[in-house]
Enzyme design. Structure first.
Site, PDB file in Angstrom:
ATOM      1  N   SER A  65       0.810  -1.220   0.000  1.00  0.00           N
ATOM      2  CA  SER A  65       0.000   0.000   0.000  1.00  0.00           C
ATOM      3  C   SER A  65       0.845   1.272   0.000  1.00  0.00           C
ATOM      4  O   SER A  65       0.473   2.264  -0.621  1.00  0.00           O
ATOM      5  CB  SER A  65      -0.963   0.003   1.191  1.00  0.00           C
ATOM      6  OG  SER A  65      -1.967  -0.964   0.992  1.00  0.00           O
ATOM      7  N   GLU A  67       3.504   1.769  -1.568  1.00  0.00           N
ATOM      8  CA  GLU A  67       3.969   1.998  -2.943  1.00  0.00           C
ATOM      9  C   GLU A  67       2.859   2.468  -3.885  1.00  0.00           C
ATOM     10  O   GLU A  67       3.126   2.821  -5.036  1.00  0.00           O
ATOM     11  CB  GLU A  67       4.630   0.729  -3.485  1.00  0.00           C
ATOM     12  CG  GLU A  67       5.967   0.409  -2.825  1.00  0.00           C
ATOM     13  CD  GLU A  67       5.839  -0.178  -1.425  1.00  0.00           C
ATOM     14  OE1 GLU A  67       6.747   0.032  -0.600  1.00  0.00           O
ATOM     15  OE2 GLU A  67       4.794  -0.841  -1.132  1.00  0.00           O
ATOM     16  N   CYS A  89      -4.856  -2.650   1.015  1.00  0.00           N
ATOM     17  CA  CYS A  89      -5.454  -3.123   2.257  1.00  0.00           C
ATOM     18  C   CYS A  89      -4.378  -3.144   3.338  1.00  0.00           C
ATOM     19  O   CYS A  89      -3.363  -3.825   3.192  1.00  0.00           O
ATOM     20  CB  CYS A  89      -6.041  -4.519   2.064  1.00  0.00           C
ATOM     21  SG  CYS A  89      -6.733  -5.221   3.568  1.00  0.00           S
ATOM     22  N   VAL A  90      -4.634  -2.383   4.398  1.00  0.00           N
ATOM     23  CA  VAL A  90      -3.734  -2.354   5.544  1.00  0.00           C
ATOM     24  C   VAL A  90      -4.540  -2.850   6.742  1.00  0.00           C
ATOM     25  O   VAL A  90      -5.583  -2.283   7.064  1.00  0.00           O
ATOM     26  CB  VAL A  90      -3.192  -0.929   5.807  1.00  0.00           C
ATOM     27  CG1 VAL A  90      -2.171  -0.956   6.940  1.00  0.00           C
ATOM     28  CG2 VAL A  90      -2.586  -0.328   4.545  1.00  0.00           C
ATOM     29  N   ILE A  91      -4.068  -3.921   7.354  1.00  0.00           N
ATOM     30  CA  ILE A  91      -4.767  -4.519   8.489  1.00  0.00           C
ATOM     31  C   ILE A  91      -3.969  -4.252   9.761  1.00  0.00           C
ATOM     32  O   ILE A  91      -2.757  -4.470   9.800  1.00  0.00           O
ATOM     33  CB  ILE A  91      -4.970  -6.041   8.271  1.00  0.00           C
ATOM     34  CG1 ILE A  91      -5.809  -6.280   7.007  1.00  0.00           C
ATOM     35  CG2 ILE A  91      -5.632  -6.676   9.492  1.00  0.00           C
ATOM     36  CD1 ILE A  91      -5.920  -7.729   6.584  1.00  0.00           C
ATOM     37  N   GLU A  94       0.113  -5.454  15.651  1.00  0.00           N
ATOM     38  CA  GLU A  94       0.424  -5.212  17.060  1.00  0.00           C
ATOM     39  C   GLU A  94       1.279  -3.967  17.283  1.00  0.00           C
ATOM     40  O   GLU A  94       1.542  -3.594  18.424  1.00  0.00           O
ATOM     41  CB  GLU A  94       1.133  -6.436  17.639  1.00  0.00           C
ATOM     42  CG  GLU A  94       0.251  -7.670  17.662  1.00  0.00           C
ATOM     43  CD  GLU A  94       0.973  -8.888  18.204  1.00  0.00           C
ATOM     44  OE1 GLU A  94       2.122  -8.763  18.673  1.00  0.00           O
ATOM     45  OE2 GLU A  94       0.382  -9.969  18.149  1.00  0.00           O
ATOM     46  N   THR A  95       1.714  -3.310  16.203  1.00  0.00           N
ATOM     47  CA  THR A  95       2.584  -2.145  16.354  1.00  0.00           C
ATOM     48  C   THR A  95       1.923  -0.916  15.733  1.00  0.00           C
ATOM     49  O   THR A  95       0.887  -1.011  15.075  1.00  0.00           O
ATOM     50  CB  THR A  95       3.945  -2.376  15.658  1.00  0.00           C
ATOM     51  OG1 THR A  95       3.736  -2.414  14.239  1.00  0.00           O
ATOM     52  CG2 THR A  95       4.586  -3.674  16.129  1.00  0.00           C
ATOM     53  N   HIS A  97       2.947   0.631  13.246  1.00  0.00           N
ATOM     54  CA  HIS A  97       3.230   0.643  11.810  1.00  0.00           C
ATOM     55  C   HIS A  97       1.954   0.951  11.007  1.00  0.00           C
ATOM     56  O   HIS A  97       1.979   1.742  10.058  1.00  0.00           O
ATOM     57  CB  HIS A  97       3.809  -0.719  11.407  1.00  0.00           C
ATOM     58  CG  HIS A  97       4.132  -0.857   9.960  1.00  0.00           C
ATOM     59  ND1 HIS A  97       5.221  -0.257   9.392  1.00  0.00           N
ATOM     60  CD2 HIS A  97       3.503  -1.530   8.963  1.00  0.00           C
ATOM     61  CE1 HIS A  97       5.267  -0.552   8.104  1.00  0.00           C
ATOM     62  NE2 HIS A  97       4.233  -1.320   7.815  1.00  0.00           N
ATOM     63  N   PHE A 122      -8.729   7.137  -3.402  1.00  0.00           N
ATOM     64  CA  PHE A 122      -8.260   6.368  -2.259  1.00  0.00           C
ATOM     65  C   PHE A 122      -9.195   5.184  -2.040  1.00  0.00           C
ATOM     66  O   PHE A 122     -10.250   5.318  -1.431  1.00  0.00           O
ATOM     67  CB  PHE A 122      -8.229   7.272  -1.018  1.00  0.00           C
ATOM     68  CG  PHE A 122      -7.683   6.621   0.213  1.00  0.00           C
ATOM     69  CD1 PHE A 122      -6.315   6.507   0.411  1.00  0.00           C
ATOM     70  CD2 PHE A 122      -8.528   6.135   1.200  1.00  0.00           C
ATOM     71  CE1 PHE A 122      -5.801   5.920   1.568  1.00  0.00           C
ATOM     72  CE2 PHE A 122      -8.027   5.547   2.360  1.00  0.00           C
ATOM     73  CZ  PHE A 122      -6.663   5.440   2.535  1.00  0.00           C
TER      74      PHE A 122
END
Length: 162
Positions: A65, A67, A89-91, A94-95, A97, A122
């Site tokens: 994502s 890029e 898609c960004v899931i 635990e951080t 990021h 977007f």
């Protein structure tokens, strides 16, 4: 109404114009490929359904994502597209990021659109878990790829008109 209770890809209240003669780039992330592949299918199908010729849709695959920003920039710099659709898609993990990526991608895509004075859409899912992504990539909440394609058509018409 809460988005958890409805299909977000219901366009029955819109008059989506025919998009024949328009050219679209679709920049799609390879990361979370089962999700982004469903988003891509939705976007392509929606563009075709609204009159876009197959040869007027160019798909550019990028690693992730983040890029999408560079991919959109390359597409608008080198080709005569009326709009670029960015699908990813960004899931949540635990951080932190997730927060940095989501923010950077949203800002970057917006900036690319402004840089070239072209619609940069977007179509990136930013979900808490994989099930939410599935639900928004052709599942019970529709397909964000469909939504991105309809947005691109509407914005391409506005851009051409003004």
């Amino acid at each position: 109404m809460s988005s958890s209770l409805k299909n977000l890809s219901d366009f029955s209240h819109l008059n989506v114009q025919n998009a024949a003669g328009f050219r679209f780039a679709i920049v799609v992330a390879q990361w979370n490929a089962s999700i982004t592949g469903a988003l891509l299918s939705g976007a392509v199908d929606k563009l075709l359904a609204h009159g876009v010729a197959e040869q007027d849709i160019e798909v550019i695959q990028v690693p992730g994502s983040f890029e999408l920003i560079s991919g959109a920039d390359i597409a608008l710099r080198n080709k005569a597209f009326d709009a670029v659709i960015c699908l990813g898609c960004v899931i949540q993990g635990e951080t932190r990021h997730f927060d940095f990526i989501c923010s950077a991608v949203a800002d970057g895509i917006a900036n690319v659109g402004l840089k070239y004075n072209k619609p940069a859409i977007f179509g990136v899912l930013t979900t808490d878990n994989e099930q939410q992504a599935i639900d928004r990539a052709g599942g019970k909440h529709g397909n964000k790829g469909d939504e991105a394609a309809v947005t691109a058509i509407q914005m391409a018409h506005i851009s051409r008109r003004y």
